[in-house]
Design a protein around this motif. Structure first.
Motif, PDB file in Angstrom:
ATOM      1  N   ARG A 142      -4.616   5.721   2.857  1.00 24.59           N
ATOM      2  CA  ARG A 142      -3.932   4.543   2.329  1.00 24.59           C
ATOM      3  C   ARG A 142      -4.637   4.023   1.085  1.00 24.59           C
ATOM      4  N   TRP A 198       0.834  -1.198   0.000  1.00 26.58           N
ATOM      5  CA  TRP A 198       0.000   0.000   0.000  1.00 26.58           C
ATOM      6  C   TRP A 198       0.872   1.253   0.000  1.00 26.58           C
ATOM      7  N   PRO A 253      -4.236   0.776  -2.068  1.00 25.09           N
ATOM      8  CA  PRO A 253      -3.514  -0.454  -2.417  1.00 25.09           C
ATOM      9  C   PRO A 253      -2.505  -0.224  -3.543  1.00 25.09           C
TER      10      PRO A 253
END
Length: 369
Positions: A98, A78, A100
């Motif tokens: 955050r 991430w 991926p």
């Protein structure tokens, strides 16, 4: 009796003829476009297929593999944005939070079974997947500049480095002639040779090399390059096997380290000055340019390429979200076109492809074959 083109149906018949003529002109134009793209009307023109043929001449045929950066491994993790780059770019990836990441570490060159060597250029490719459907793809290398500044020069460099059929080895005279004709490449290669070569992927810094533009919410645009700088110390002293003992030692060490704990890199954005070149990747920007720490890339899982999450990802540098735009660097469109053709070729060769050098079993065993 009047000729039919003067009768009641004259407008209709004439219209049909005009429309048929227009359709014919369109079809002729489309055919001409395909001929131009294919290089049929200009044999000296550099096409995607000619570039792919040059890779094969330099590296040999390897069906089912990427034509460049052929040896690699998939990773996931991430990106944690700290929000500091949001003032420069409106891209969702830079909002605090955050997202991926699907990545790939690889070695430069089109030889998927080459033994790992310290001086071989290493790459880190990342696919950022923020919410909303947009994404950002970037391919970076552990060199300070690119060796050439155009697709034609890259093609000519491949030809100069290709093995001579008579000897099976590159002809030094051809490379000498290439460098004499391309002083910018000679200067770039001198900088590349001076770089610090670290012990592995985990403590390497990877650079975008090409310039891009960040655009913020107010429409202001700035030229940028970016790098991923390792949080792991660059002087990390890991005693590992050499290529003689383990031809995949760089990848095995990477997999071992990820299995021990997540690896991290800071995403550093360098802001170019008004006179800094954006159309020539052989030229470095001055070291005193402002840098912004945009956040941290964390990699916590590795997997083999055969069926891995990066297998079908084309790390096209022009897959960009709103807020990141290409610069005037001609290499960007050339890389995009070459990546697309490489993807199409390997997708049609899946039935011919042998297992990758770093096998899924090797990764699952923690990097030990």
């Amino acid at each position: 009796m009047k000729p039919f083109w003067f009768g009641a149906g004259s407008v209709s018949n004439a219209g049909v003829l005009v429309r048929l003529g227009a359709i014919g002109a369109v079809l002729l134009g489309v055919a001409g476009a395909f001929a131009y793209v294919g290089g049929w009307l200009s044999p000296a023109r550099l096409t995607q297929d000619r570039m792919m043929a040059a890779f094969q001449d330099a590296n040999g045929p390897h069906p089912g593999f990427r034509r460049n950066h052929a040896k690699g491994v998939c990773v996931t993790g991430w990106f944690e944005s700290n929000g500091e780059a949001a003032a420069l770019s409106k891209a969702a990836v830079f909002r605090p939070g955050r997202v991926p990441v699907v990545g790939r570490f690889a070695l430069a060159g089109g030889m998927p079974f080459q033994p790992d060597q310290p001086a071989t250029v290493r790459s880190m490719a990342l696919r950022f997947l923020p919410p909303g459907g947009e994404e950002w793809r970037t391919g970076m290398n552990n060199i300070p500049v690119f060796p050439v500044n155009s697709a034609r020069d890259f093609y000519d460099q491949l030809l100069a480095a290709s093995p001579d059929p008579a000897t099976g080895k590159p002809d030094p005279a051809k490379m000498k002639a290439f460098l004499a004709a391309h002083p910018e490449a000679a200067r770039a290669l001198a900088l590349i040779k001076q770089r610090q070569v670290t012990s592995g992927f985990a403590n390497s810094t990877f650079n975008s090399l090409d310039a891009f533009r960040f655009v913020n919410a107010a429409g202001a645009s700035v030229p940028v390059r970016w790098s991923t700088v390792p949080v792991q110390p660059s002087s990390a002293d890991r005693a590992g096997p050499s290529a003689e003992a383990d031809p995949n030692y760089l990848f095995d060490d990477l997999v071992d380290q990820i299995a021990e704990h997540p690896l991290q890199w800071r995403l550093m954005v360098t802001i170019g000055g008004v006179d800094d070149p954006t159309n020539d990747a052989t030229l470095p920007w001055p070291a005193d340019r402002r840098q912004v720490d945009a956040g941290t890339v964390t990699i916590d899982h590795a997997s083999g390429e055969d069926g891995g999450p990066c297998t079908d990802v084309n790390y096209d540098p022009l897959v960009l979200p709103s807020g990141i735009e290409p610069s005037d660097d001609p290499l960007l469109s050339a890389r995009s076109a070459a990546y697309a053709r490489s993807f199409t070729l390997r997708a049609g060769e899946e039935h011919e492809k042998p297992p990758s050098a770093v096998t899924t079993q090797e990764v699952q065993a923690g990097g030990k074959s």
